[in-house]
Design a protein around this motif. Structure first.
Motif, short mmCIF file in Angstrom:
data_model
loop_
_atom_site.label_atom_id
_atom_site.label_comp_id
_atom_site.label_asym_id
_atom_site.label_seq_id
_atom_site.Cartn_x
_atom_site.Cartn_y
_atom_site.Cartn_z
N LEU A 115 0.83 -1.20 0.00
CA LEU A 115 0.00 0.00 0.00
C LEU A 115 0.86 1.26 0.00
CD1 LEU A 115 -2.89 -0.90 2.50
CD2 LEU A 115 -3.06 -0.56 0.03
N GLY A 116 1.96 1.23 0.77
CA GLY A 116 2.86 2.39 0.81
C GLY A 116 3.49 2.67 -0.53
N MET A 117 4.02 1.64 -1.19
CA MET A 117 4.64 1.83 -2.49
C MET A 117 3.58 2.18 -3.54
SD MET A 117 7.75 1.51 -1.76
CE MET A 117 8.32 1.76 -3.43
N GLY A 118 2.39 1.59 -3.42
CA GLY A 118 1.31 1.93 -4.34
C GLY A 118 0.91 3.39 -4.21
N SER B 142 0.63 8.91 -6.15
CA SER B 142 0.88 10.33 -5.89
C SER B 142 1.78 10.93 -6.95
CB SER B 142 1.49 10.51 -4.50
OG SER B 142 2.73 9.83 -4.38
N ARG B 143 2.80 10.19 -7.41
CA ARG B 143 3.68 10.69 -8.46
C ARG B 143 2.92 10.88 -9.77
NH1 ARG B 143 7.28 8.42 -4.99
NH2 ARG B 143 9.47 9.05 -5.09
N VAL C 225 -1.06 6.44 6.64
CA VAL C 225 -1.21 7.89 6.53
C VAL C 225 0.16 8.57 6.61
CG1 VAL C 225 -2.08 9.94 7.72
CG2 VAL C 225 -3.57 7.98 7.39
N GLN C 226 1.02 8.13 7.54
CA GLN C 226 2.35 8.72 7.66
C GLN C 226 3.17 8.47 6.39
OE1 GLN C 226 4.37 8.19 11.61
NE2 GLN C 226 2.52 7.04 12.11
N ILE C 227 3.07 7.27 5.84
CA ILE C 227 3.76 6.97 4.58
C ILE C 227 3.25 7.89 3.47
CG2 ILE C 227 4.02 5.25 2.75
CD1 ILE C 227 4.03 3.10 4.94
N GLY C 228 1.92 8.10 3.45
CA GLY C 228 1.33 8.96 2.43
C GLY C 228 1.83 10.39 2.51
N ILE C 229 1.98 10.91 3.73
CA ILE C 229 2.46 12.29 3.91
C ILE C 229 3.85 12.45 3.32
CG2 ILE C 229 3.17 14.01 5.62
CD1 ILE C 229 0.90 12.95 7.41
N VAL C 230 4.75 11.53 3.69
CA VAL C 230 6.13 11.63 3.21
C VAL C 230 6.21 11.32 1.72
CG1 VAL C 230 8.46 10.70 3.49
CG2 VAL C 230 7.06 11.15 5.48
N ASP C 231 5.36 10.41 1.22
CA ASP C 231 5.34 10.11 -0.22
C ASP C 231 5.07 11.37 -1.03
OD1 ASP C 231 5.97 7.46 -0.20
OD2 ASP C 231 3.91 6.75 -0.19
N VAL D 121 7.98 6.26 -13.96
CA VAL D 121 7.53 6.20 -12.56
C VAL D 121 7.04 4.80 -12.21
CG1 VAL D 121 5.73 6.98 -10.97
CG2 VAL D 121 7.01 8.65 -12.30
N ILE D 122 6.22 4.21 -13.09
CA ILE D 122 5.70 2.86 -12.84
C ILE D 122 6.84 1.85 -12.77
CG2 ILE D 122 4.30 0.99 -13.81
CD1 ILE D 122 2.45 3.14 -14.98
N ALA D 123 7.81 1.95 -13.69
CA ALA D 123 8.94 1.02 -13.70
C ALA D 123 9.79 1.17 -12.44
CB ALA D 123 9.81 1.26 -14.94
N SER D 124 10.03 2.42 -12.02
CA SER D 124 10.86 2.64 -10.83
C SER D 124 10.17 2.13 -9.57
CB SER D 124 11.18 4.13 -10.69
OG SER D 124 10.02 4.89 -10.47
N VAL D 125 8.85 2.34 -9.46
CA VAL D 125 8.12 1.86 -8.28
C VAL D 125 8.09 0.33 -8.27
CG1 VAL D 125 5.87 1.76 -7.16
CG2 VAL D 125 6.74 3.94 -8.01
N ALA D 126 7.99 -0.30 -9.45
CA ALA D 126 8.02 -1.76 -9.51
C ALA D 126 9.35 -2.30 -8.99
CB ALA D 126 7.79 -2.23 -10.95
#
Length: 248
Positions: free
Chosen positions: A49-52, A57-58, A136-142, A167-172
């Motif tokens: 969920l954090g990486m997603g 967001s990007r 939520v904390q992960i989302g703020i910093v993301d 962006v999709i490739a880097s997150v993968a």
């Protein structure tokens, strides 16, 4: 099809994806440390969920480029310093990162929990409050990390499709690396403290950026790699000493 057959497009894609991965290292460390507070059976879900959220967001910021670029326009002047929306976001994110990393260092090194506190913490971890609080904390910093990576992407590439694909490739790639990094950090408390110290440095850089003081992240990464190399040697030395003691 012409875009796919253009070698410049592929060069831009790989360069941007590599840059996004480098810029996402601090994001992976932050997610790994926060997810480490969750029960083992919920860590993978929290990590995904954090990486997603980082990817969404990007991409959302990429599709609102006109708004993102307005963030660099000055809003007001304080003490002779022009402050923009981007500066306010970086300042808030840097302060949050400093607070969170310092708090985690305290919990890791100094906090002495009683049996009652541990029991209460354990019961909390079985519920959803800590899980969603972590997300939520992960989302703020993301969002803070995404802002700079998107501005960097805009400066490198013109095509929105190339930016989204990078962006999709880097997150993968980061999603694949997040679990082994998280497991390694959890297994070695000294590495965890080192990673938290790295995050305090990143928070300080974000605050400096908010006041237009640019410090290349390469300096921080080199210092971090050197410290990590020294600590890996220490871990190997401790493992050898333990093996020798057991052999006797």
């Amino acid at each position: 099809m012409e875009l796919l057959s253009d070698p410049n497009t592929w060069v831009a894609f790989f360069m941007l994806a590599a840059l996004e991965i480098v810029l996402g290292i601090d994001n992976i460390i932050f997610i790994s440390i926060l997810v480490g507070r969750l029960p083992p059976e919920r860590r993978d879900l929290g990590r995904r969920l954090g990486m997603g959220f980082a990817m969404v967001s990007r991409i959302a910021l990429l599709f609102s480029l006109s708004w993102v670029m307005t963030l660099t326009s000055p809003l007001f002047t304080a003490l002779g310093q022009e402050i923009s929306g981007r500066d306010l976001i970086l300042l808030g994110g840097g302060l949050f990162l400093l607070y969170k990393a310092s708090h985690e260092i305290f919990m890791e090194v100094e906090a002495m929990e009683s049996d009652e506190v541990k029991a209460g913490d354990k019961s909390l971890k079985t519920g959803s409050a800590l899980f969603w609080g972590t997300i939520v904390q992960i989302g703020i910093v993301d969002i803070v990390f995404s802002l700079d990576s998107v501005i960097t992407a805009v400066g490198m590439v013109d095509q929105i499709g190339v930016m989204v694909a990078a962006v999709i490739a880097s997150v993968a790639v980061m999603m694949f690396a997040a679990k082994p990094i998280g497991d390694f950090v959890d297994k070695h408390p000294s590495i965890k403290v080192l990673a938290l110290a790295f995050l305090t440095m990143v928070g300080t850089l974000l605050i400096a950026e908010a006041f237009d003081v640019h410090v290349p992240k390469a300096y921080v990464y080199v210092a971090m790699l050197f410290s990590l190399g020294v600590e890996v040697l220490n871990i190997r030395a401790r493992a050898k000493r333990t093996a020798l003691k057991q052999a006797r």
